[in-house]
Design a protein around this motif. Structure first.
Motif, PDB file in Angstrom:
ATOM      1  N   MET A  67       0.809  -1.211   0.000  1.00 26.57           N
ATOM      2  CA  MET A  67       0.000   0.000   0.000  1.00 26.57           C
ATOM      3  C   MET A  67       0.846   1.266   0.000  1.00 26.57           C
ATOM      4  O   MET A  67       0.386   2.313  -0.431  1.00 26.57           O
ATOM      5  CB  MET A  67      -0.907   0.018   1.239  1.00 26.57           C
ATOM      6  CG  MET A  67      -1.801  -1.206   1.381  1.00 26.57           C
ATOM      7  SD  MET A  67      -2.665  -1.220   2.960  1.00 26.57           S
ATOM      8  CE  MET A  67      -3.704   0.221   2.796  1.00 26.57           C
ATOM      9  N   ALA A  68       2.068   1.183   0.523  1.00 27.68           N
ATOM     10  CA  ALA A  68       2.929   2.353   0.698  1.00 27.68           C
ATOM     11  C   ALA A  68       4.042   2.378  -0.341  1.00 27.68           C
ATOM     12  O   ALA A  68       4.257   1.410  -1.075  1.00 27.68           O
ATOM     13  CB  ALA A  68       3.525   2.343   2.105  1.00 27.68           C
ATOM     14  N   ASP A  69       4.770   3.487  -0.362  1.00 26.95           N
ATOM     15  CA  ASP A  69       5.932   3.595  -1.238  1.00 26.95           C
ATOM     16  C   ASP A  69       7.131   2.861  -0.655  1.00 26.95           C
ATOM     17  O   ASP A  69       7.791   2.087  -1.343  1.00 26.95           O
ATOM     18  CB  ASP A  69       6.270   5.068  -1.451  1.00 26.95           C
ATOM     19  CG  ASP A  69       7.462   5.252  -2.374  1.00 26.95           C
ATOM     20  OD1 ASP A  69       7.293   5.054  -3.585  1.00 26.95           O
ATOM     21  OD2 ASP A  69       8.556   5.593  -1.878  1.00 26.95           O
ATOM     22  N   THR A  70       7.408   3.121   0.628  1.00 25.28           N
ATOM     23  CA  THR A  70       8.552   2.522   1.311  1.00 25.28           C
ATOM     24  C   THR A  70       8.171   2.182   2.737  1.00 25.28           C
ATOM     25  O   THR A  70       7.489   2.967   3.407  1.00 25.28           O
ATOM     26  CB  THR A  70       9.751   3.501   1.348  1.00 25.28           C
ATOM     27  OG1 THR A  70      10.076   3.890   0.016  1.00 25.28           O
ATOM     28  CG2 THR A  70      10.971   2.861   1.997  1.00 25.28           C
ATOM     29  N   VAL A  71       8.614   1.021   3.214  1.00 25.34           N
ATOM     30  CA  VAL A  71       8.420   0.629   4.609  1.00 25.34           C
ATOM     31  C   VAL A  71       9.783   0.357   5.225  1.00 25.34           C
ATOM     32  O   VAL A  71      10.565  -0.443   4.707  1.00 25.34           O
ATOM     33  CB  VAL A  71       7.532  -0.634   4.734  1.00 25.34           C
ATOM     34  CG1 VAL A  71       7.382  -1.028   6.209  1.00 25.34           C
ATOM     35  CG2 VAL A  71       6.164  -0.400   4.105  1.00 25.34           C
ATOM     36  N   ILE A  72      10.057   1.048   6.342  1.00 22.61           N
ATOM     37  CA  ILE A  72      11.260   0.816   7.117  1.00 22.61           C
ATOM     38  C   ILE A  72      10.846   0.063   8.372  1.00 22.61           C
ATOM     39  O   ILE A  72      10.020   0.551   9.153  1.00 22.61           O
ATOM     40  CB  ILE A  72      11.954   2.131   7.527  1.00 22.61           C
ATOM     41  CG1 ILE A  72      12.181   3.032   6.307  1.00 22.61           C
ATOM     42  CG2 ILE A  72      13.254   1.845   8.275  1.00 22.61           C
ATOM     43  CD1 ILE A  72      13.176   2.507   5.318  1.00 22.61           C
ATOM     44  N   GLY A  73      11.404  -1.120   8.590  1.00 20.21           N
ATOM     45  CA  GLY A  73      11.105  -1.887   9.784  1.00 20.21           C
ATOM     46  C   GLY A  73      12.321  -1.939  10.695  1.00 20.21           C
ATOM     47  O   GLY A  73      13.424  -2.239  10.242  1.00 20.21           O
ATOM     48  N   ILE A  74      12.125  -1.631  11.977  1.00 18.79           N
ATOM     49  CA  ILE A  74      13.206  -1.705  12.954  1.00 18.79           C
ATOM     50  C   ILE A  74      12.935  -2.881  13.886  1.00 18.79           C
ATOM     51  O   ILE A  74      11.822  -3.043  14.392  1.00 18.79           O
ATOM     52  CB  ILE A  74      13.330  -0.422  13.785  1.00 18.79           C
ATOM     53  CG1 ILE A  74      13.568   0.780  12.892  1.00 18.79           C
ATOM     54  CG2 ILE A  74      14.459  -0.550  14.799  1.00 18.79           C
ATOM     55  CD1 ILE A  74      13.768   2.068  13.650  1.00 18.79           C
ATOM     56  N   GLU A  75      13.960  -3.695  14.110  1.00 19.14           N
ATOM     57  CA  GLU A  75      13.841  -4.868  14.964  1.00 19.14           C
ATOM     58  C   GLU A  75      15.101  -4.984  15.828  1.00 19.14           C
ATOM     59  O   GLU A  75      16.213  -4.876  15.318  1.00 19.14           O
ATOM     60  CB  GLU A  75      13.645  -6.129  14.107  1.00 19.14           C
ATOM     61  CG  GLU A  75      13.649  -7.435  14.858  1.00 19.14           C
ATOM     62  CD  GLU A  75      12.629  -7.474  15.980  1.00 19.14           C
ATOM     63  OE1 GLU A  75      13.038  -7.775  17.117  1.00 19.14           O
ATOM     64  OE2 GLU A  75      11.442  -7.184  15.725  1.00 19.14           O
ATOM     65  N   ARG A  76      14.925  -5.185  17.124  1.00 23.49           N
ATOM     66  CA  ARG A  76      16.061  -5.248  18.041  1.00 23.49           C
ATOM     67  C   ARG A  76      16.672  -6.640  18.147  1.00 23.49           C
ATOM     68  O   ARG A  76      17.809  -6.797  18.590  1.00 23.49           O
ATOM     69  CB  ARG A  76      15.673  -4.751  19.441  1.00 23.49           C
ATOM     70  CG  ARG A  76      14.546  -5.548  20.094  1.00 23.49           C
ATOM     71  CD  ARG A  76      14.128  -4.938  21.417  1.00 23.49           C
ATOM     72  NE  ARG A  76      15.179  -5.062  22.399  1.00 23.49           N
ATOM     73  CZ  ARG A  76      15.301  -6.101  23.226  1.00 23.49           C
ATOM     74  NH1 ARG A  76      14.442  -7.123  23.163  1.00 23.49           N
ATOM     75  NH2 ARG A  76      16.264  -6.137  24.118  1.00 23.49           N
ATOM     76  N   GLN A  77      15.926  -7.675  17.752  1.00 28.03           N
ATOM     77  CA  GLN A  77      16.407  -9.050  17.842  1.00 28.03           C
ATOM     78  C   GLN A  77      17.212  -9.393  16.591  1.00 28.03           C
ATOM     79  O   GLN A  77      16.656  -9.459  15.484  1.00 28.03           O
ATOM     80  CB  GLN A  77      15.235 -10.023  17.983  1.00 28.03           C
ATOM     81  CG  GLN A  77      14.396  -9.835  19.238  1.00 28.03           C
ATOM     82  CD  GLN A  77      15.047 -10.456  20.465  1.00 28.03           C
ATOM     83  OE1 GLN A  77      16.081 -11.113  20.371  1.00 28.03           O
ATOM     84  NE2 GLN A  77      14.436 -10.250  21.617  1.00 28.03           N
TER      85      GLN A  77
END
Length: 217
Positions: free
Chosen positions: A99-109
């Motif tokens: 649905m979006a142009d760009t998705v940034i996902g942050i994950e600590r594991q």
């Protein structure tokens, strides 16, 4: 072997559409993402059940309806830059990427970062970037964001996330004690920087760990 396409369609109809989420863009995004590919192989047959499921690193993948509810509240649209805090196995990021142009996902594991990157690359979700780090601090180098979603519950809305919202941006996250029922809230940032907050109902999420969240352990 289960007919995953049929199970996916049933999930969309029974767990999402019948609960009031009828936006065709959201429904099509869920149709485009094989949830069975984002859980451990031993749970693949349960991928479309109406509940959270275990994933690697002792974490969970959220109930499909809750993912849909958060996406609807975030009002994700074409051209949007989206930040997801607590990317997990990458499933919600994959859905939002349709649905979006760009998705940034942050994950600590660290283990989950590697798993999510491998799955997203293999399935060709090329507009999703997974970053390892403390999601409570956001991702200032990629800001501002039109929408921010957090898949973990904090005691408050972290200021860095609010600061990284674009004017008109929407933030959706659970607030409350991790050992009790929390409330899903939506924060909208007006063009002049003022904030409006609304309550979307009771939920249960894992704790948001980090500098602006709960302590680990």
């Amino acid at each position: 072997m289960p007919d995953f396409a049929d199970l996916r369609e049933r999930m969309i109809r029974r767990q999402i559409e019948l609960r009031g989420i009828a936006d065709p863009r959201i429904l099509e995004a869920f149709r485009a993402v094989p949830r069975e590919a984002f859980v451990s192989a031993s749970y693949a047959e349960a991928a479309y059940e109406d509940r959270p499921l275990p994933i690697e690193a002792g974490q969970t993948i959220s109930q499909p309806y809750i993912v849909a509810l958060m996406i609807e509240a975030a009002e994700i649209g074409r051209g949007d830059r989206v930040l997801e805090v607590g990317a997990g196995s990458g499933y919600a990021a994959a859905v939002m990427s349709r649905m979006a142009d760009t998705v940034i996902g942050i994950e600590r594991q660290h283990n989950l970062v590697q798993v999510a990157r491998e799955r997203l690359d293999r399935l060709d979700f090329s507009n999703v970037i997974i970053i390892e780090g403390d999601g409570t601090r956001g991702c200032p180098e990629e800001a501002p964001f039109d929408a921010i979603l957090a898949a973990a519950s904090g005691s408050h809305v972290p200021k860095p996330l609010v600061d990284q919202l674009a004017p008109g941006g929407r933030l959706v996250m659970p607030i409350g004690n991790p050992n009790w029922v929390q409330h899903l809230v939506k924060v909208t940032k007006a063009e002049d920087g003022r904030l409006q907050q609304s309550d979307l109902g009771e939920v249960r999420f894992v704790p948001l760990i980090g500098e602006e969240g709960w302590r680990d352990g």
